[in-house]
Design a protein around this motif. Structure first.
Motif, mmCIF file in Angstrom:
data_model
loop_
_atom_site.group_PDB
_atom_site.id
_atom_site.type_symbol
_atom_site.label_atom_id
_atom_site.label_comp_id
_atom_site.label_asym_id
_atom_site.label_seq_id
_atom_site.Cartn_x
_atom_site.Cartn_y
_atom_site.Cartn_z
ATOM 1 N N GLY A 1 -44.716 -23.012 30.425
ATOM 2 C CA GLY A 1 -43.358 -23.180 30.943
ATOM 3 C C GLY A 1 -42.474 -23.758 29.857
ATOM 4 O O GLY A 1 -42.963 -24.168 28.795
ATOM 5 N N SER B 1 -40.574 -26.579 29.482
ATOM 6 C CA SER B 1 -40.720 -27.955 29.001
ATOM 7 C C SER B 1 -42.110 -28.197 28.430
ATOM 8 O O SER B 1 -42.244 -28.921 27.445
ATOM 9 C CB SER B 1 -40.383 -28.954 30.102
ATOM 10 O OG SER B 1 -41.092 -28.672 31.260
ATOM 11 N N GLY B 2 -43.121 -27.585 29.028
ATOM 12 C CA GLY B 2 -44.473 -27.733 28.486
ATOM 13 C C GLY B 2 -44.558 -27.191 27.074
ATOM 14 O O GLY B 2 -45.167 -27.805 26.192
ATOM 15 N N VAL C 1 -42.018 -26.783 24.930
ATOM 16 C CA VAL C 1 -41.224 -27.628 24.028
ATOM 17 C C VAL C 1 -42.010 -28.889 23.668
ATOM 18 O O VAL C 1 -42.023 -29.327 22.524
ATOM 19 C CB VAL C 1 -39.873 -28.003 24.675
ATOM 20 C CG1 VAL C 1 -39.154 -29.057 23.848
ATOM 21 C CG2 VAL C 1 -39.002 -26.767 24.824
ATOM 22 N N ALA C 2 -42.717 -29.444 24.662
ATOM 23 C CA ALA C 2 -43.460 -30.686 24.423
ATOM 24 C C ALA C 2 -44.539 -30.519 23.354
ATOM 25 O O ALA C 2 -44.847 -31.468 22.652
ATOM 26 C CB ALA C 2 -44.073 -31.196 25.717
#
Ligand SMILES: Nc1ncnc2c1ncn2[C@@H]1O[C@H](COP(=O)(O)OP(=O)(O)OP(=O)(O)O)[C@@H](O)[C@H]1O
Ligand SMILES: [Mg+2]
Lengths: 321, 252
Positions: A212, A214-215, A217-218
């Motif tokens: 996903g 945000s996952g 990007v993290a």
């Protein structure tokens, strides 16, 4: 599934599918061949090239689209690409007439179709995703609405034109593997090769996109950039395949879901090649069985779509259990 | 060091985070506490550049987190979100391996694989490593996500309610683990926690938030006191000490 076992299984399946592809391809080239071999082979060889290109582009773009949209039930044609293709073709016949259209330089037509479709998708992307919302759902929704609009306009125009012209048009619109010229094939092949090179570099990032936005990007993926690239590649591949043989919808979904079933949770570097090989097996197989063995004269694409659609629904029902 | 300057974030005109200045304590375990909707998760997302601030910024050793190259930041700062639902089908081992992405660009070496096994071992998930995430219980899944952050092996790690759906034994194990990781490897761990007894036992520092603002930053021993907690949660809390340990009774 254990990663080592998964790779072994993927290798085995790919080997099997590749062998099937080769056998079927030889069958397609040689079964029932009469007369001058040189002529037969060049005619059938050209058809085989078209099939290979489509079998490459459609499953490939479908997998990428699933990753991008984080949804495995969609097909890229939901974005209205096919509908746009139909509209462009219909407009051509409507404005110029079928005779004029058929004497146009096919390379020009092909390039024009590519440009129109890419421009449409990039415009959607810039306006909706980059500028406004950063939500892929909005992009999809507007794509669907555009698709409906294109289809309705095309439908209206088709009712207005002369029935004789309509027959010519209809023939151009059904998926057919016979009509592509070598220039068109070369152009499509170039797009597909570039996409494949791109994917080779991006495989790890594509895998991480499964976490996903945000996952991803993290863990350090430049999500927005990869998403944009993926969107462009999907558009180009769908445009190339559609311009070669006309709209194809269910074939990609069927092949890709078969692959997901055979290799659950596999990374892109395994899923994409296997889906391409399965796609090749199915398309060449359909051609051999329908045309060579059963003497079917209609458009094979139509049958593939019909059976593909039913098989896809069965697959989905099966996976619910 | 994580420093925050004039950080603001609003949704539909309503401010949810408004912090003029805050320096996160360096090293050790820092707990962020506060009622639901206080802006704790939003603050963490802003630090982990998952959200864009409305104003101001977060600085890691003086550099704005938003100007880092994506992988460079991910090598230094890892983050566990509060809700971790995935639509994709992934095995536990594959998920944890994504923690190594910034270090190996997705092409793992033996060292990366060793880190993954180590992280799995730390959360006691080695036996389940080949299971798909959708075949796990909620707590097992949570541990898999924790392992992913541990595998990322960063100087700074942010955990948003890591104890969600963990049983008492695994909750204690995770807090001990975070505590010892901070102690022995000098890492800076920031955790959002709702269980004040865990805060009292395992946190070194506390940041208390309410309505988007930081109302207190203090050493844990100082922050766990009745007047602050009452004001924070608008509910009766009794803090007691037994054998030199602090207990928080929140059950009315
Ligand atoms: N995407 C969003 N759109 C609108 N409002 C949001 C959004 N995300 C959070 N909020 C609001 O921002 C405020 C802070 O939310 P946040 O998730 O940071 O709270 P929290 O302190 O983590 O709470 P909890 O303890 O329940 O996890 C809440 O009032 C919430 O309703
Ligand atoms: Mg929260």
């Amino acid at each position: 599934m254990n990663p080592v076992a998964r790779v072994t299984r993927a290798r085995m399946l790919m080997g099997l599918a590749a062998a099937e592809c080769i056998v079927l391809a030889v069958g397609l080239l040689t079964i029932n061949a009469v007369g001058d071999w040189g002529f037969v082979l060049s005619l059938r060889g050209s058809k085989l090239v078209t099939i290979a290109l489509v079998a490459w582009a459609i499953p490939f773009s479908t997998v990428l689209f699933h990753t991008l949209s984080n949804n495995q039930i969609l097909t890229p044609s939901i974005m209205g690409f096919d509908a746009l293709f139909v509209l462009v073709q219909t407009l051509g016949v409507f404005i110029l007439g079928s005779v004029q259209v058929s004497i146009l330089d096919p390379h020009l037509v092909f390039a024009g179709e590519l440009v129109v479709m890419s421009a449409f998708s990039m415009a959607l992307y810039w306006l909706l995703y980059a500028r406004m919302s950063h939500a892929i759902e909005v992009l999809l929704l507007v794509g669907i609405i555009c698709g409906v609009l294109f289809r309705s306009v095309a439908g209206l125009l088709q009712r207005l034109i002369d029935p004789g012209e309509f027959l010519v048009l209809q023939d151009r619109l059904f998926a057919s593997f016979n009509s592509a010229s070598s220039g068109e094939q070369a152009c499509a092949a170039l797009i597909i090769c570039l996409s494949t090179l791109w994917a080779w570099v991006r495989f790890p990032s594509l895998d991480a996109m499964l976490l996903g936005r945000s996952g991803a990007v993290a863990v350090g993926v430049n999500y927005d950039r990869i998403a944009k690239e993926t969107f462009l590649i999907v558009t180009l591949q769908v445009a190339a395949a559609t311009a070669l043989v006309g709209p194809i919808t269910f074939f990609g979904l069927l092949v890709v879901h078969l692959t997901y079933r055979l290799l659950p949770g596999a990374p892109h570097r395994l899923t994409i090649p296997l889906s391409v090989l399965i796609g090749g097996t199915l398309l060449i197989g359909a051609q051999v069985i329908l045309e060579r063995l059963l003497g079917f004269l209609g458009t094979v694409g139509m049958v593939v779509e019909f059976i593909g659609g039913i098989a896809f629904i069965l697959l989905l029902i099966g996976s619910r259990k | 060091m994580i420093e925050i300057e004039n950080l603001r974030k609003s949704y539909a005109g309503l401010p949810v985070v408004d912090i003029p200045a805050l320096t996160m304590p360096q090293g050790g375990v820092t707990a962020i506490i506060g009622p639901n909707g206080a802006g704790k998760s939003t603050l963490l997302s802003l630090i982990g550049r998952l959200e864009t601030p409305g104003g101001g910024g977060v600085f890691l050793d003086g550099e704005n987190v938003r100007s880092f190259r994506s992988t460079d930041l991910a090598k230094r700062l890892a983050m566990l979100k509060q809700d971790n639902s995935l639509t994709a089908r992934l095995t536990v081992a594959d998920l944890v391996a994504f923690g190594r992405f910034p270090h190996c660009n997705g092409r793992p070496t033996d060292r990366d694989r060793a880190k993954v096994s180590e992280a799995l071992e730390l959360v006691r998930m080695t036996e389940l490593k080949d299971r798909f995430l959708d075949e796990l219980s909620g707590g097992q899944r949570q541990r898999a996500f924790i392992a992913m952050v541990l595998a990322q092996d960063t100087e700074y790690a942010l955990f948003d309610e890591p104890l969600n759906s963990l049983d008492i034994s695994h909750a204690v194990a995770v807090m001990r683990l975070l505590h010892s990781v901070a102690r022995t490897m000098g890492k800076t761990i920031v955790v959002v926690l709702h269980d004040l007894n865990f805060v009292a036992r395992y946190a070194d520092h506390v940041i208390a938030m309410k309505a988007g603002r930081v109302v207190e930053t203090a050493p844990a021993s100082h922050a766990i006191r009745e007047d602050l907690l009452k004001q924070l949660y608008d509910t009766d809390v009794a803090v007691s000490t037994r054998d030199g340990r602090t207990f928080v009774d929140v059950y009315g």
